[in-house]
Design an enzyme around this catalytic site. Sequence first.
Site, PDB file in Angstrom:
ATOM      1  N   HIS A  79       5.311   0.409   7.394  1.00  0.00           N
ATOM      2  CA  HIS A  79       5.527   0.823   6.589  1.00  0.00           C
ATOM      3  C   HIS A  79       5.804   0.646   5.146  1.00  0.00           C
ATOM      4  CE1 HIS A  79       4.442   4.942   7.902  1.00  0.00           C
ATOM      5  NE2 HIS A  79       5.495   4.572   9.158  1.00  0.00           N
ATOM      6  N   CYS A  90       0.531  -0.387   2.728  1.00  0.00           N
ATOM      7  CA  CYS A  90      -0.039   1.526   2.299  1.00  0.00           C
ATOM      8  C   CYS A  90       0.434   0.247   0.727  1.00  0.00           C
ATOM      9  CB  CYS A  90       0.112   2.356   2.436  1.00  0.00           C
ATOM     10  SG  CYS A  90      -0.174   3.538   3.727  1.00  0.00           S
ATOM     11  N   ARG A 149      -4.859  -0.091   1.241  1.00  0.00           N
ATOM     12  CA  ARG A 149      -4.212  -1.076   1.676  1.00  0.00           C
ATOM     13  C   ARG A 149      -3.467  -2.181   1.226  1.00  0.00           C
ATOM     14  NH1 ARG A 149      -4.124   3.604   2.857  1.00  0.00           N
ATOM     15  NH2 ARG A 149      -4.380   3.678   5.427  1.00  0.00           N
TER      16      ARG A 149
END
Length: 375
Positions: A274, A343, A352
Site C-alpha cells: 500500500h 498505487c 501503478r
Amino acid sequence: MTALRPERESDTSYGQQSYGVPGAFEDWSGGGAHGASPQPGAQPQSYRQEPQPYASVPEEPYLPPVDEETVALRIPDPPPAAGDALTGSAASSGARHGGGAHGGRAARRKAARRRHGRHGGADTRSPDTRSEEKSRAPLSRVEARRQARARKPGAAVVASRAIGEVFITTGVLMLLFVTYQLWWTNVRAHAQAGQEASSLQDDWANGKRNPGAFEPGQGFAILHIPKLDVVVPIAEGTNSKGVLDRGMVGHYAEGALKTAMPSDKTGNFGLAGHRNTHGEPFRYINRLTPGDPIVVETQDEYYVYKMASILPVTSPSNTSVLNPIPAGSGFTEPGRYITLTTCTPEFTSKYRMIVWGKMVEERPRSKGKPDALVS
C-alpha cells in the site's frame, strides 16, 4: 375694643337719643313719628353698619385664610412634562375647581401617582418592558390558537431542517470514515506488522521455520529500505485482507503473476504494498534514487539490491513489469532483480508505480548485517 357712648339723660328721651343718633328710633320702628308699623321682613335700621362719627374701630389688615399645608417650607411641585397630557389636564381641572396653581392635597397626590406610580417612585421601566407587560394580558382562545398556529413551523421549514440534518449526519460519517482510513488503519496495521516481524525473528532464532514453500499469508522475510526508514514483513501472496491490509508487503506467488524468490539464481522478486493507509509501507518509494539500497532479510541470508530505475505511471494491467526480465526496467539480460509495485497517484488506485532494483550482494546472517543496514 368697645366703642364709647354718652349716658342716657331721661326715660323720655330714650326714643330719640338712645343710640346717640337723632331719629334712630323712628328708623327702627319703620314709620317714624307717624306711627306706621314696620313692614314684614324689614330689617331694623339700627343694625346697618354706618360709620359712627364719634366711635370708630381701627381696621385690621386683611389676611388670607391659613393653609396648614403652606405653613412649613416645601419645594414646589415640578411643572408637568411637555407630553404629560394627563397631568396637565389634572392641574387645569384643579385650577378650575378652586384648587389654585397646585390644587389641594388630594389633587397633588393624584397627580404624583399619575406621574410616578402608586408609591411615588420614578417609573424607570423601559418602553420595551412596559409594552411586554401590556402584551402579557390574557389572550382569548381564538387568539391563543392563532398564535400557536403561527409559531408552528411550516412544511418547507420542516423539510429544510430534515435535509440539513441529513447533510450534517452525512458529513460527520464521512469525517469519521476519513479518520478511520487515514489514521486508524495505519495504527492498527503498524501494530500487526510489528507483531508479525517480532514473531518471525523469534521463530528464526528458535529454528522453528525452515526455508521452502510458504502458505498464503505466511510471513517469511523482512524488507528493509534504509533511506525511507521502512522495516516491514514480507508475506506470501498479495491478498488485501490477509496480507496488504495488515501492513505487510505481499509476494507475487500465485498463478500467472508468480515471481521468483530471492534465493533463486535468476528471476524477478516481485512485491506489492500500500502507498496510503493500512501501514502505507510504499508511500515514499518515489523518493528512491539509483544506487539506494533495498535489503531483503531471510532466515539464513541478507539479499542486498541497488535501486536501478523507476516507472512513475503505468496501467494496472501491465503485468510485463513482473517478467523475469522486466519490461521498461532497462535490464536486457537475465539476472536477480526486485520489483516494487504500488498505487499512484496517492489516495487512489487508478495507476501503478514501479521501482526496480538489481541484486549486488548476498550475505549469510552468520557474517552479520550488511553495510547497508549498519551505516
